[in-house]
Scaffold this active site. Structure first.
Site, short mmCIF file in Angstrom:
data_model
loop_
_atom_site.label_atom_id
_atom_site.label_comp_id
_atom_site.label_asym_id
_atom_site.label_seq_id
_atom_site.Cartn_x
_atom_site.Cartn_y
_atom_site.Cartn_z
NE ARG A 25 -4.17 1.21 -0.32
CZ ARG A 25 -5.13 1.15 -1.04
NH1 ARG A 25 -5.32 -0.28 -1.36
NH2 ARG A 25 -5.96 2.14 -1.04
CG HIS A 51 -21.41 10.68 0.26
ND1 HIS A 51 -20.78 9.66 0.03
CD2 HIS A 51 -22.40 10.70 0.49
CE1 HIS A 51 -21.62 8.80 0.62
NE2 HIS A 51 -22.57 9.19 1.01
C1 GAR Z 1 -21.54 8.82 -8.08
O1 GAR Z 1 -22.75 8.78 -7.85
C2 GAR Z 1 -20.76 9.32 -6.89
O2 GAR Z 1 -21.56 10.42 -6.21
C3 GAR Z 1 -20.47 8.29 -6.01
O3 GAR Z 1 -20.18 7.25 -7.21
C4 GAR Z 1 -21.07 7.46 -8.23
C5 GAR Z 1 -19.90 7.92 -9.57
O4 GAR Z 1 -20.54 7.89 -10.62
N1 GAR Z 1 -19.42 8.35 -5.18
C6 GAR Z 1 -19.32 7.66 -3.86
O5 GAR Z 1 -20.21 6.88 -3.56
C7 GAR Z 1 -18.36 8.20 -3.05
N2 GAR Z 1 -18.67 7.74 -1.84
P1 GAR Z 1 -19.60 8.36 -12.09
O6 GAR Z 1 -18.33 7.43 -12.18
O7 GAR Z 1 -20.78 8.36 -13.19
O8 GAR Z 1 -19.40 9.88 -11.96
#
Ligand code: GAR
Length: 219
Positions: A66, A110
Site C-alpha cells: 500500500r 457523495h
Molecule cells: C457517483 O454517484 C458518486 O456520487 C459516487 O459514485 C458515483 C460515480 O459515478 N461516489 C461515492 O459513492 C463516493 N462515496 P460516475 O463515475 O458516473 O461519476
C-alpha cells in the site's frame, strides 16, 4: 487558471459534467490537467482521453504494498501540478500523505445529504439502497472537502432530491445524479476556481460574487 486533477473509478458521469460545464463556460478559470483511475477499464478514462486530457491508471493492484501505491499516487498527482483534486466517484482510500499535502484542496462528491448514509460502506448504489431501506422522503448529494475521516470534511454544497414511490436504487441514483451531483460538483469547482470558498474552523464560507456585491451596493 485553476488546474484540476480528477480521480475516478467508474463511468465518469461526474467527470463529464465538469468537462461539459467548462466547455459551456458555467465553470470558469479552470482546466482539467489530468485524470487518474484505479481501474484500467473505467469508462471515465476514455471520456478524458477523448478530450485529449492526460488519463492514467494507478491501481493498488500494480504495487507490492500500500505504501508503494500511496507514493505512486502522490507522484502522479504532483505530476499534474494540480491546484485542486476532485474525487468524482473514486473508490480508493486517499493516502494520508496526499490529504496532508493537499489539505482543503481535495473535494469529493457523495450521493446523499451528509451526515445521512455516508461513511464506511456507503458508496455508489449502497447509499441509495440505504436511503430506500430507511424510507427517507428526501435525499440528495453533498460536495465536501476531504479530511482524514470518511465523508467527514467541511461541507461546501448540498442539494436535496425527492424520493418517489416505486423508486429502485438505480432509479434514485439516476435522479440524484441528474438533479444534484451534476449540478453541485461543477458549481463547487467554479466557486473554488473563482476564489469564493474559504474554510475557517472546519466550516466553509461561500463568498459573494462581485456581481452580487455590486448589486447590494447599488440597492
Ligand atoms: C457517483 O454517484 C458518486 O456520487 C459516487 O459514485 C458515483 C460515480 O459515478 N461516489 C461515492 O459513492 C463516493 N462515496 P460516475 O463515475 O458516473 O461519476
Amino acid at each position: 487558471m485553476l488546474k484540476i486533477a480528477v480521480c475516478v473509478s467508474g463511468g465518469g458521469t461526474n467527470l463529464q459534467a465538469i468537462m461539459d460545464a467548462i466547455d459551456r463556460g458555467t465553470v470558469t478559470n479552470a482546466q482539467i490537467a489530468g485524470v487518474i483511475s484505479n481501474n484500467p477499464n473505467a469508462y471515465a478514462l476514455k471520456r478524458a482521453a477523448g478530450r485529449g486530457i492526460s488519463a492514467v491508471c494507478v491501481s493498488p493492484k500494480d504495487y507490492g504494498s500500500r505504501e508503494q501505491f500511496n507514493r505512486a499516487f502522490l507522484e502522479t498527482l504532483d505530476s499534474f501540478a494540480a491546484d485542486l483534486v476532485v474525487l468524482a466517484g473514486f473508490l480508493v482510500v486517499i493516502p494520508p500523505q496526499v490529504i496532508e499535502k493537499y489539505r482543503n484542496r481535495i473535494i469529493n462528491i457523495h450521493p446523499s445529504l451528509i451526515p445521512s448514509f455516508c461513511g464506511k460502506g456507503y458508496y455508489g448504489l449502497k447509499v441509495h439502497e440505504g436511503a430506500l431501506a430507511r424510507g427517507v422522503k428526501v435525499t440528495g448529494a453533498t460536495v465536501h472537502f476531504v479530511d482524514e475521516g470518511t465523508d467527514t470534511g467541511p461541507i461546501i454544497l448540498q442539494k436535496a432530491v425527492e424520493v418517489l414511490p416505486g423508486d429502485t436504487p438505480e432509479i434514485l441514483q439516476k435522479r440524484v445524479m441528474e438533479q444534484a451531483e451534476w449540478v453541485i460538483l461543477p458549481q463547487a469547482v467554479d466557486l473554488i476556481a473563482n476564489g469564493r470558498v474559504s474554510v475557517q474552523d472546519g466550516q466553509v464560507r461561500i463568498l459573494e460574487s462581485e456581481q452580487q456585491t455590486g448589486r447590494e451596493e447599488s440597492e
